[in-house]
Design an enzyme around this catalytic site. Structure first.
Site, PDB file in Angstrom:
ATOM      1  N   HIS A   1       0.863  -1.609   0.425  1.00 21.01           N
ATOM      2  CA  HIS A   1      -0.259  -0.155   0.604  1.00 21.01           C
ATOM      3  C   HIS A   1       0.721   1.753   0.169  1.00 21.01           C
ATOM      4  CE1 HIS A   1       0.557  -0.544   4.408  1.00 21.01           C
ATOM      5  NE2 HIS A   1       0.348   0.586   4.638  1.00 21.01           N
TER       6      HIS A   1
ATOM      7  N   ASP B   1       0.522  -7.821   1.761  1.00 17.51           N
ATOM      8  CA  ASP B   1       0.819  -6.876   1.621  1.00 17.51           C
ATOM      9  C   ASP B   1       1.982  -5.793   1.875  1.00 17.51           C
ATOM     10  OD1 ASP B   1      -0.153  -3.527   1.087  1.00 17.51           O
ATOM     11  OD2 ASP B   1      -0.174  -3.263   3.428  1.00 17.51           O
TER      12      ASP B   1
ATOM     13  N   SER C   1       5.058   2.712   7.653  1.00 17.67           N
ATOM     14  CA  SER C   1       4.046   1.468   7.158  1.00 17.67           C
ATOM     15  C   SER C   1       5.107   1.003   6.502  1.00 17.67           C
ATOM     16  CB  SER C   1       2.955   1.548   6.226  1.00 17.67           C
ATOM     17  OG  SER C   1       1.816   2.108   7.351  1.00 17.67           O
TER      18      SER C   1
END
Length: 484
Positions: A118, A148, A222
Site C-alpha cells: 500500500h 501487503d 508503514s
C-alpha cells in the site's frame, strides 16, 4: 519546619539504609542502573538499512463548481473560456500527489528493498531516500496484495547496509521489539515496545496472522521493520488502530515467517505461487467438537472436497478434521490456509486427519492455487412415504418432484429437509431444501438412516450429533444439533 541541606542529606541516607534493610540489604536495580538498559548498540547497527520511500502519481484534477454559461456569439465568450481554461469542455489538469513510507534493505549488493504494497500502490515514480541523505530511483520487482508486501530494486554504486529475517514463530508475547522507520526522509526514528499478542486477525486478507506490538508505529512508518533484540527482522510494520491517526499502542506487523517466502518468490518469479489443497473448510465449534468427541476445538473441519483436487487424490474425505499439515499443528481453521499456501508446490506432505474418532496420516501432493480456486474456497406437515420427522425436521426421500421444487441436481443424494419446526433447536442451522448427506460421519441414503443414527447417538449418552448438509447451490457445511 525548615530542613537544612546537610540534614536533608542525612535523612536521605537514613531512608536509603532503611530501604536496603527492608529488602535484605540489596539496592533495588533502578538505583544501580539509572533506568532500563539502552538499546543504542542494536539500533546503531540497523538504522542505515531502513529507508524512506517517496512516491508520486498523477490523479485526475477536480472538476470544480459548475461555471456560468455565456451565449455563443457574445463579445465576451472567447475571453470567458480563456480565463477559466474551459474551452471545448476541457477539465482541470491532472495533479501530482506524493506519499511517504518506509522500507528496509534485505540485499545490499543487489539493492533489494522490502516495503508494504500500500506504500507504493499506483505509484508512477518511486524514490528511495537513504539514511545518509542520498537518493536512488527504484523499480517495482513484484507485489503481493494478500500479504501487503512489495519488493523494490535500486542500483547502488556501492553495497548498501542490509538486514536479515529472523523467526517470528520463536518470538514470544512480552519479548522486547524495536520498530525503526524513516517516515519523512529526515533519518531513521526508533521506538521500543513489546509483543502484545500474536496471530491477530484484523480481517484485512485471507492470510491474516499479525504480530501486535505497542512499539509506536506512526504515519509514514508503514513498510518499516520490526526487530527483535538480536537485530533480526521479525515483522513488517503495516497497520495501527487509532482514532486520531497516531499511535495509541496498538500496532500490527506482518510476521517474518510470512514475509520471507513471499520476498523469495517475488524475487524469483515476480509473483507469489501458493500451495493448494482443494478443500472447503470450516471452524470446529465447541458443539461440533463435542459431537466428534474431540477434547479441544482445534483443527480444520473439511466441509467439501474439490473433485480430482490434491486432497481428493490423497484420500481426504468430507467430515475429516485436519489436525496436522506437513508436520505442523493446525491450531485453528484459519491456520490451515497459511500452512498450505507456503508449502512448496508438487511436494508430497503428511496430512493427519481425525476420521470417525481415529487419527490417520495421509500423503497429499500439494497443488498450485489459482484465482478461480481461491474464489471457491415448508410444505405438507406429514412426512412423505419413507420419510421421517426427527429433531423438528420433516425429512423426505429425494423424489424428482422435490428435486424440481428445491432446484437440486440429479447427483445429490441423501434425505431432504421438506419442513422445519421454527421452535426446534435445528431451526437455527437447517432450512427447508437442505439435504442431509451424512449423519454422525455415516452416509445417508434416506430419512430412515438419519433416524437410526439419532437413536444410536442417544443410546451412547452423547447430547449432540453432527450432520453434513448440502444446499441447492452445491455448498456443503457441517452443523451440530442437539438430540435430547
Amino acid at each position: 519546619m525548615q530542613v537544612t541541606e546537610a540534614r536533608g542529606r542525612a535523612l536521605g541516607t537514613l531512608m536509603l539504609a532503611a530501604l536496603c534493610a527492608s529488602i535484605g540489604g540489596a539496592l533495588p536495580s533502578f538505583a544501580q542502573t539509572r533506568g532500563p538498559q539502552s538499546v543504542a548498540p542494536v539500533a546503531e547497527g540497523l538504522i542505515e538499512a531502513v529507508v524512506n520511500i517517496s512516491t508520486s502519481q498523477a490523479i485526475k484534477g477536480p472538476q470544480g463548481l459548475p461555471l456560468p454559461s455565456v451565449p455563443k456569439g457574445s463579445p465576451y465568450h472567447e475571453y470567458f473560456d480563456e480565463f477559466f481554461d474551459n474551452k471545448n469542455g476541457r477539465s482541470a489538469p491532472d495533479r501530482m500527489v506524493s506519499s511517504l513510507g518506509s522500507g528496509f534493505i534485505v540485499d545490499g549488493k543487489e539493492g533489494i528493498i522490502v516495503t508494504n504494497n500500500h506504500v507504493i500502490d499506483g505509484a508512477e515514480e518511486i524514490q528511495i531516500n537513504l539514511h545518509d541523505g542520498s537518493k536512488l530511483k527504484a523499480e517495482l520487482l513484484g507485489k503481493d496484495t494478500k500479504t501487503d508486501i512489495a519488493i523494490l530494486k535500486v542500483t547502488p554504486k556501492t553495497p548498501l547496509k542490509a538486514v536479515r529475517f529472523g523467526s517470528s514463530a520463536a518470538i514470544r508475547v512480552g519479548d522486547w521489539v524495536m520498530a525503526i522507520g524513516n517516515p519523512f526522509g529526515l533519518g531513521g526514528s526508533v521506538t521500543l515496545g513489546i509483543i502484545s499478542a500474536k496471530a491477530r486477525n484484523i480481517n484485512s486478507g485471507p492470510y491474516d496472522d499479525y504480530l501486535q506490538t505497542d512499539a509506536s508505529i506512526n504515519k509514514g512508518n508503514s513498510g518499516g521493520p520490526l526487530f527483535n533484540m538480536d537485530g533480526e527482522v521479525v515483522g513488517v510494520n503495516t497497520a495501527i488502530i487509532s482514532p486520531t491517526g497516531g499511535s495509541i499502542g496498538i500496532g500490527f506487523a506482518v510476521p517474518a515467517d510470512t514475509v520471507a517466502p513471499v520476498v523469495q518468490q517475488l524475487r524469483q518469479y515476480h509473483e507469489v505461487r501458493r500451495g493448494w489443497l482443494g478443500v472447503k473448510i470450516q471452524s470446529v465449534s465447541e458443539e461440533i467438537a463435542t459431537a466428534l468427541g474431540i477434547p479441544e476445538s482445534s483443527g480444520a473441519l473439511v466441509a467439501a472436497i474439490t473433485p480430482d483436487g490434491p486432497a481428493a487424490k490423497g484420500g481426504v474425505n468430507a467430515g475429516d478434521v485436519i489436525m496436522r499439515f506437513d508436520g505442523e499443528d493446525v491450531n485453528s481453521m484459519r491456520s490451515l490456509p497459511r500452512l498450505v499456501a507456503r508449502a512448496p508446490i508438487d511436494k508430497t506432505v503428511p496430512v493427519e486427519v481425525l476420521r470417525k474418532g481415529e487419527r490417520k496420516t495421509l500423503q497429499v501432493t500439494v497443488g498450485r492455487l489459482t484465482d478461480d480456486e481461491e474464489k471457491t474456497l415448508g410444505g405438507d406437515d406429514k412426512p412423505a412415504p419413507g420419510g421421517a420427522e426427527v429433531l423438528g425436521l420433516k425429512l423426505s426421500p429425494l423424489t424428482e418432484a422435490l428435486r424440481s421444487k428445491y432446484g437440486l441436481d440429479a447427483g445429490v443424494k441423501g434425505a431432504i429437509v421438506d419442513g422445519v419446526d421454527p421452535k426446534s433447536p435445528a431451526a437455527a442451522s437447517i432450512k427447508p431444501g437442505d439435504v442431509i448427506v451424512q449423519a454422525a460421519n455415516e452416509p445417508v441414503a434416506g430419512p430412515q438412516d438419519v433416524a437410526r443414527r439419532i437413536d444410536a447417538i442417544k443410546k451412547s449418552s452423547r447430547k449432540s450429533m453432527m450432520l453434513e448438509v448440502e444446499d441447492a447451490k452445491g455448498g456443503h457445511r457441517f452443523v451440530s444439533v442437539p438430540v435430547e
